[in-house]
Design an enzyme around this catalytic site. Structure first.
Site, PDB file in Angstrom:
ATOM      1  N   GLY A   1      -1.112  46.034 116.341  1.00  0.00           N
ATOM      2  CA  GLY A   1      -1.074  46.890 115.152  1.00  0.00           C
ATOM      3  C   GLY A   1       0.184  46.614 114.341  1.00  0.00           C
ATOM      4  O   GLY A   1       0.741  45.503 114.365  1.00  0.00           O
ATOM      5  N   SER A   2       0.668  47.667 113.685  1.00  0.00           N
ATOM      6  CA  SER A   2       1.706  47.503 112.661  1.00  0.00           C
ATOM      7  C   SER A   2       3.008  46.872 113.120  1.00  0.00           C
ATOM      8  O   SER A   2       3.784  46.385 112.299  1.00  0.00           O
ATOM      9  CB  SER A   2       2.026  48.858 112.052  1.00  0.00           C
ATOM     10  OG  SER A   2       0.846  49.444 111.592  1.00  0.00           O
ATOM     11  N   THR A   3       3.301  46.943 114.428  1.00  0.00           N
ATOM     12  CA  THR A   3       4.558  46.343 114.874  1.00  0.00           C
ATOM     13  C   THR A   3       4.604  44.867 114.500  1.00  0.00           C
ATOM     14  O   THR A   3       5.671  44.293 114.334  1.00  0.00           O
ATOM     15  CB  THR A   3       4.736  46.493 116.404  1.00  0.00           C
ATOM     16  OG1 THR A   3       3.518  46.134 117.031  1.00  0.00           O
ATOM     17  CG2 THR A   3       5.109  47.915 116.779  1.00  0.00           C
TER      18      THR A   3
END
Lengths: 570, 384
Positions: free
Chosen positions: A281-283
């Site tokens: 995801g966003s990491t």
């Protein structure tokens, strides 16, 4: 008469001289041969393995050690009152009486009654003094910290071979070598003593880990607390020293106790931080942004249009949690805009994005000294569809292992230098002398020092008011990080509704990060944002670890403002 | 008158000597030293055996320690009892000795161990009469030879009565059977007769006479034949008759020059039979090495030297003969026991004075030393 007395005395003198001569002959001239013959009788040598080595943490605290424990055996041919003995032994050892009776009744010359018995039980059985029941010294692996670092250590089986974790990976070093052991026995055949000094020669090597027991404890407590709080399925946390790549703590919840590994679900034995890939995801946006900066065409202040919350690519639509218009590159990170990430990726192009992610170590094993590492999944850019290039930019359609993610983030923290992660820093022999040491190894410079600086600043803004990771802010230290909230892929290949992986990855202190921390919660209930579920745990681990490492808090005004801001955000 | 004055001075010197304690340090020190070593070695040799048989490794140590204390008391008493009293008690003592040997055979007090009946048992207390019989016989021989001094050249006076007494006692001891004691008694009688002045021809003929008897006794019991064979070549019988011999050799060999250290021997761990009694010298050989063996032999030599010195210096013939007898008896025990452990003589069940475990042996030998000291002191008391 005097003469006669003197004669008697003389004869005695001659007798004693003869005796002395004989003693000289037996003890001085013939002695070696006689003592060899004697040794043949009282010495018995057998081939066996030396003791398995010990595992220490980086402060030489024992994490796994081998101890001598007796096993109870029986010699059925020597046993007379089988029924009585079976009954008594079954009572003392709490085993099935009938099964034991059958064993004792068999015509074998040797059977095991029970392997690796506790000292208490041994004593009780010894006191029974049964004929035909014997004790055979064996060894048992003991993990004094029980579940702590269980998945890192792994365990060894009944025959002393490492089966999981470091016990498996470093088995050849830990295992004692085969050697000839001598025991001494009396004329009744009872063995005793023996040369204990010689045993040390065959003892296996000791591992010195990069793991710190205290940080491991801090990490595991925070992990267990979070997973329980959000009724999550599981959780992973890693603490790494970014400057070296040494793993300070690595945990997976639920835990298992290697002392009694059989009582735990096999699924808990695995160190999932290394073996299991997940969609980050966003990491992952950090690395897309890093790639953009490396091109030199884009700066932190370059602006991208974020389509007011919905952006159509072919048949798919990418959404943002909150609609944004124009955002600078650093705001895309701060607000974690998916559309922004897609736009950045578009300006990069698939090839450069792919190469950049490869450079950070994704899609390839880190080579950490641990068994069963997954390479994750990063397919070649030529096979990417139009949506893939966009999705990968914000962490979908790519899977990574926790160790890959923390290693890559550590590279940002470590002035752009990617270090190879490792768990064991040295091996000593039984005398404590170092026989092998593992030094930090730089893999490559992934981003320039300047860009690493920019990225750190951007990540610092994430935890500042308005950012997604504000709950990760640590009062007395400046931190940087990135939240991640990934929808899990269901069985049918589409994203499953309501199943998320919430994560937070970051480091502290910003100026010269001493630790990088990754915190992942799998399927949290009630809340699912990385900034809500994982960031507070990150904060807790970071705060406690930095305190433990005696790192001086940054200036007090910073502390004060951080606190005030925290209060305002809360 | 200068002459008388010198004799006066001499007498004064002697009288000051007289006031000095009767304890002869030349005898006392070696004896006490040996008893001390004995206690240590008995513990070392017996602890494993004691632990297995009695559940406590101190079993023999405690008893030996107690007997050592008792032995010192006996030595002190004997040291102060004027030895001439034994002359008057010769026949009562001899009869008592005879009765005690008869009691083993005839009464219910006889007690067997290791295949022979050599002990009398009263409750928890066992007692080996032959140890005391030896002293009684020495006193009898000394008394008899002293009385018949001047007639000893006649066979019927000098040899025959003593041979009859010896024969009676040995007969009773063969019944036990205790062949070792018979050998000691025989040699003792023979040496005392020799010292008393019996003719060489008579001594030689009695020796010749003894040979067929000894031969008969030796080859009449199957176990003795095997013992002799095993003595000639012990390695041929490693598991039966030669077993003790071989393990005794191994003990000495393992000990080497310096020894393996007290408590560190292996042969006492059920390899050597009777490690704390008959084969204690082997244990000493293993644990204290040749140096220990040498030191102990030197200590015995000191005692023998002193004993024979006393015998020469004492003016009273009875006292001299008793001293010869006691010293000879000690020397014989040492030579035979040590000779057996070193494989110079065939196996016999004999204790090593002061060192072997055993109350009767320790007490009788301490008593012997006490008597010897008393004789020595009296010799200095009355010159001419």
């Amino acid at each position: 008469m005097k003469l006669r007395i003197a004669t008697i005395g003389l004869i005695f003198g001659l007798c004693i001289s003869a005796i002395m001569a004989r003693a000289v002959y037996l003890q001085v001239f013939y002695g070696t041969k006689l003592s060899q013959r004697a040794a043949q009788q009282y010495e018995k040598s057998f081939i066996s393995r030396g003791m398995r080595g010990t595992v220490y943490d980086r402060k030489f605290r024992t994490m796994a050690v081998s101890i001598d424990v007796p096993s109870i055996a029986a010699y059925p041919r020597q046993i007379e009152k089988t029924g009585q003995i079976a009954k008594a032994l079954a009572r003392e050892l709490q085993v099935d009486r009938k099964a034991l009776y059958q064993k004792l009744k068999s015509k074998k010359s040797f059977v095991w009654v029970m392997r690796k018995v506790s000292p208490k039980q041994t004593l009780r059985v010894k006191n029974l003094k049964f004929k035909g029941v014997g004790f055979i010294p064996e060894r048992r692996r003991f993990y004094p910290n029980k579940t702590l670092a269980g998945q890192i250590l792994g365990f060894s089986g009944i025959d002393g071979r490492g089966l999981e974790g470091l016990e498996f990976y470093y088995n050849s070093y830990l295992e004692g070598s085969r050697g000839t052991f001598k025991t001494v026995r009396d004329a009744l055949g009872r063995e005793f003593g023996g040369e204990n000094g010689a045993h040390a020669r065959y003892t296996g090597g000791n591992l010195i880990l990069t793991i710190d027991q205290t940080i491991q404890y801090i990490t595991e407590s925070a992990l267990a607390e979070s997973v329980k709080k959000y009724s999550a399925k599981s959780g992973i946390a890693i603490v790494m020293a970014p400057e070296t790549g040494g793993v300070l703590a690595m945990a997976h919840y639920p835990f298992f106790n290697p002392n009694s590994f059989k009582e735990f679900n096999k699924m808990t034995w695995r160190n999932r931080a290394i073996t299991d890939p997940f969609e980050p995801g966003s990491t992952l946006k950090m690395f897309t942004v890093a790639g953009a900066l490396e091109t030199g065409e884009i700066t932190p202040n370059s602006i991208f249009f974020c389509e007011n919350g919905a952006y159509r690519i072919g048949r798919n639509t990418v959404h943002d949690t909150h609609p944004y218009g124009w955002l600078t590159l650093q705001d895309i990170v701060k607000y974690s805009s998916n559309i922004g990430a897609v736009k950045v990726s578009q300006s990069l192009g698939p090839e450069r994005l792919y190469n950049n992610l490869k450079a950070f170590g994704f899609g390839k094993r880190t080579g950490i000294d641990f068994p069963g590492e997954t390479p994750g999944r990063l397919s070649h850019f030529k096979r990417w569809s139009k949506i893939d290039a966009g999705a990968i930019a914000f962490g979908q359609g790519i899977s990574v292992s926790a160790i890959q993610l923390i290693t890559a983030v550590s590279a940002i923290a470590n002035e752009g230098q990617l270090m190879a992660p490792f768990v064991v820093q040295g091996i000593t022999n039984s005398q404590g002398r170092i026989v092998k040491s593992f030094h930090p190894r730089k893999v490559r410079q992934v981003v320039t020092k300047k860009n690493a600086m920019h990225l750190k600043k951007m990540m610092q803004m994430v935890v500042e008011p308005g950012g997604t990771g504000v709950k990760a802010a640590v009062g007395s230290f400046s931190v940087g990080g990135k939240t991640g909230t990934a929808q899990k892929v269901g069985k049918n290949g589409t994203y499953a509704k309501g199943k998320y992986i919430a994560s937070f990855v970051g480091f502290a202190p910003i100026e010269k990060p001493k630790i990088a921390v990754l915190f992942v919660v799998d399927e949290p209930k009630k809340k699912h944002y990385g900034g809500t579920v994982a960031a507070p745990a990150f904060r807790k681990i970071t705060q406690e670890t930095l305190n433990y490492l005696n790192i001086a808090p940054e200036n007090k005004t910073d502390t004060l403002t951080a606190r005030l801001e925290n209060g305002a955000a809360g | 008158m200068p002459r008388s004055s010198t004799t006066e001075i001499k007498e004064k010197k002697i009288s000051t000597q007289h006031r000095q304690p009767v304890y002869d340090v030349h005898l006392l020190f070696p004896v006490l030293f040996l008893v001390g070593i004995g206690i240590v070695m008995v513990y070392s040799a017996s602890s494993a055996v004691a632990l297995k048989r009695f559940g406590t490794d101190y079993f023999f140590l405690k008893k030996q320690g107690l007997f050592a204390l008792l032995g010192i008391v006996v030595l002190v008493i004997c040291c102060h009892v004027p030895y001439r009293i034994y002359g008057f008690l010769t026949y009562p003592l001899l009869i008592l000795a005879l009765l005690s040997l008869l009691a083993i055979q005839a009464t219910g007090f006889g007690y067997s161990a290791g295949g022979s009946t050599r002990w009398l048992r009263f409750g928890a207390f066992t007692f080996q009469p032959s140890e005391f019989v030896r002293i009684a016989v020495i006193i009898y021989l000394a008394y008899s030879l002293n009385k018949k001094m001047g007639h000893l050249r006649s066979y019927s006076v000098g040899v025959l009565p003593h041979m009859i007494v010896f024969g009676t006692f040995s007969g009773l001891m063969i019944l036990q059977p205790d062949f070792g004691s018979v050998v000691i008694f025989g040699a003792l009688t023979w040496i005392m007769l020799f010292a008393g002045g019996v003719r060489f021809l008579h001594l030689f003929s009695s020796f010749v006479l003894a040979v067929p008897i000894a031969y008969f006794l030796m080859f009449n019991a199957a176990y003795r034949i095997r013992r002799i064979m095993a003595f000639v070549n012990p390695w041929q019988f490693p598991s039966d008759e030669g077993y003790q011999m071989i393990h005794s050799f191994m003990a000495f060999g393992t000990g080497g020059i310096w020894g393996s250290g007290i408590g560190k021997g292996y042969q006492k761990l059920f390899y050597l039979p009777e490690p704390h009694t008959d084969f204690i010298f082997s244990v000493i050989g293993e644990e204290l090495g040749f140096l220990g063996v040498l030191s102990i032999l030197v200590l015995y030599c000191l005692i023998l030297w002193r004993g024979f010195n006393i015998a020469i210096n004492v003016q009273d013939i009875f006292g001299s003969l008793v001293a010869i007898g006691l010293t000879t008896a000690l020397g014989l025990q040492v030579c035979i026991n040590v000779g057996v452990t070193l494989g110079l003589l065939p196996t016999k069940g004999l204790a090593l004075p002061f060192l072997s475990y055993g109350g009767s042996s320790l007490l009788s030998n301490m008593a012997s030393m006490g008597i010897l000291m008393n004789i020595g002191a009296s010799g200095r008391k009355k010159p001419k």
